[in-house]
Design a protein around this motif. Structure first.
Motif, PDB file in Angstrom:
ATOM      1  N   ASN A  63       0.716  -1.210   0.200  1.00 29.51           N
ATOM      2  CA  ASN A  63      -0.391  -0.571  -0.059  1.00 29.51           C
ATOM      3  C   ASN A  63       1.105   1.536   0.036  1.00 29.51           C
ATOM      4  O   ASN A  63       0.089   1.962  -0.003  1.00 29.51           O
ATOM      5  CB  ASN A  63      -1.108   0.176   1.276  1.00 29.51           C
ATOM      6  N   GLY A  64       2.511   1.361  -0.159  1.00 33.76           N
ATOM      7  CA  GLY A  64       3.195   2.026   0.166  1.00 33.76           C
ATOM      8  C   GLY A  64       4.029   2.688   0.698  1.00 33.76           C
ATOM      9  O   GLY A  64       4.853   3.562   1.122  1.00 33.76           O
ATOM     10  N   LEU A  65       3.879   1.790   2.052  1.00 31.71           N
ATOM     11  CA  LEU A  65       4.545   2.272   2.745  1.00 31.71           C
ATOM     12  C   LEU A  65       6.045   2.054   2.139  1.00 31.71           C
ATOM     13  O   LEU A  65       6.154   0.528   1.838  1.00 31.71           O
ATOM     14  CB  LEU A  65       4.455   1.054   4.482  1.00 31.71           C
ATOM     15  N   SER A  66       7.042   2.205   2.907  1.00 29.57           N
ATOM     16  CA  SER A  66       8.395   2.230   2.372  1.00 29.57           C
ATOM     17  C   SER A  66       9.353   1.458   3.728  1.00 29.57           C
ATOM     18  O   SER A  66       9.557   1.526   4.605  1.00 29.57           O
ATOM     19  CB  SER A  66       9.302   3.518   2.525  1.00 29.57           C
ATOM     20  N   LYS A  67      10.253   0.733   3.068  1.00 35.76           N
ATOM     21  CA  LYS A  67      11.111   0.281   3.865  1.00 35.76           C
ATOM     22  C   LYS A  67      11.367   1.168   5.127  1.00 35.76           C
ATOM     23  O   LYS A  67      11.563   0.999   6.384  1.00 35.76           O
ATOM     24  CB  LYS A  67      12.624  -0.027   3.516  1.00 35.76           C
ATOM     25  N   VAL A  68      12.371   2.367   5.166  1.00 34.40           N
ATOM     26  CA  VAL A  68      12.724   3.282   5.872  1.00 34.40           C
ATOM     27  C   VAL A  68      11.007   3.889   6.729  1.00 34.40           C
ATOM     28  O   VAL A  68      11.427   3.793   7.920  1.00 34.40           O
ATOM     29  CB  VAL A  68      12.955   4.584   5.004  1.00 34.40           C
ATOM     30  N   GLU A  69      10.197   3.573   6.273  1.00 35.22           N
ATOM     31  CA  GLU A  69       9.292   4.634   7.313  1.00 35.22           C
ATOM     32  C   GLU A  69       8.845   3.145   7.852  1.00 35.22           C
ATOM     33  O   GLU A  69       8.035   3.738   9.629  1.00 35.22           O
ATOM     34  CB  GLU A  69       7.944   4.854   5.931  1.00 35.22           C
ATOM     35  N   ARG A 119      11.307  -9.127   0.294  1.00 34.75           N
ATOM     36  CA  ARG A 119      10.428  -7.873  -1.130  1.00 34.75           C
ATOM     37  C   ARG A 119      12.047  -7.303  -1.173  1.00 34.75           C
ATOM     38  O   ARG A 119      11.768  -7.870  -2.817  1.00 34.75           O
ATOM     39  CB  ARG A 119      10.216  -6.816   0.449  1.00 34.75           C
ATOM     40  N   GLU A 120      13.179  -8.072  -0.764  1.00 34.08           N
ATOM     41  CA  GLU A 120      14.191  -7.581  -2.113  1.00 34.08           C
ATOM     42  C   GLU A 120      14.395  -9.051  -2.544  1.00 34.08           C
ATOM     43  O   GLU A 120      15.392  -8.429  -3.509  1.00 34.08           O
ATOM     44  CB  GLU A 120      15.277  -6.901  -0.510  1.00 34.08           C
ATOM     45  N   LEU A 121      14.385  -9.844  -2.718  1.00 30.97           N
ATOM     46  CA  LEU A 121      14.578 -10.822  -2.891  1.00 30.97           C
ATOM     47  C   LEU A 121      13.560 -11.290  -4.323  1.00 30.97           C
ATOM     48  O   LEU A 121      14.033 -11.494  -5.200  1.00 30.97           O
ATOM     49  CB  LEU A 121      14.343 -12.367  -1.901  1.00 30.97           C
ATOM     50  N   ILE A 122      12.566 -10.790  -4.228  1.00 30.53           N
ATOM     51  CA  ILE A 122      11.571 -10.681  -5.195  1.00 30.53           C
ATOM     52  C   ILE A 122      11.793  -9.555  -5.841  1.00 30.53           C
ATOM     53  O   ILE A 122      12.271 -10.164  -6.945  1.00 30.53           O
ATOM     54  CB  ILE A 122       9.846 -10.582  -4.280  1.00 30.53           C
ATOM     55  N   ALA A 123      11.941  -8.377  -5.191  1.00 35.38           N
ATOM     56  CA  ALA A 123      12.754  -7.001  -6.289  1.00 35.38           C
ATOM     57  C   ALA A 123      13.854  -7.784  -7.173  1.00 35.38           C
ATOM     58  O   ALA A 123      14.061  -6.429  -8.443  1.00 35.38           O
ATOM     59  CB  ALA A 123      12.847  -5.939  -5.807  1.00 35.38           C
TER      60      ALA A 123
END
Length: 134
Positions: free
Chosen positions: A92-98, A129-133
């Protein structure tokens, strides 16, 4: 809707936020397969009241509603649901930093033990998520 809390009014279809039909269909199928025989009423209310009404109400954007949900789960010490909802928050748009900063904020208000219990789950979601991306 039967058995609704006093003063509660479901959002009308015209007011609701857009529904990710594919994601919702997958969620419904997973919940029905896992728990449909255990508590069909809970499965029904999870879909009808929670995901097809509450999650689509226009008062909060999906990202913000997800952030509130993840924060509440961490603060309540309910890590079992964090992975699903953190992934949904990031969808939904929440970033890793957030998300990381949310843990820092929650450490002061919910407590270090609850945040430390949630951190491995956040790490796992970030890594998957990093593996998928990647």
């Amino acid at each position: 809707m039967p058995n609704t809390p006093r003063g509660y009014t479901p959002a009308t279809p015209a007011q609701r936020l857009p529904l990710d039909e594919e994601a919702e269909a997958k969620r419904q199928q997973l919940v029905a397969e896992r728990f449909g025989d255990v508590a069909p009423g809970v499965v029904e209310y999870t879909t009808d009241a929670l995901f097809l009404d509450l999650w689509l109400r226009p008062g909060l954007a999906a990202r913000d509603r997800s952030l509130v949900t993840v924060s509440a789960l961490v603060a309540a010490g309910q890590p079992e649901q964090v992975t699903f909802h953190l992934n949904r928050a990031m969808d939904n748009g929440l970033s890793k930093v957030e998300a990381s900063e949310t843990l820092t904020q929650l450490a002061f208000y919910a407590g270090w033990p609850k945040v430390f219990s949630a951190m491995p789950l956040f790490k796992s979601v970030f890594e998957s998520r990093e593996l998928i991306a990647g």
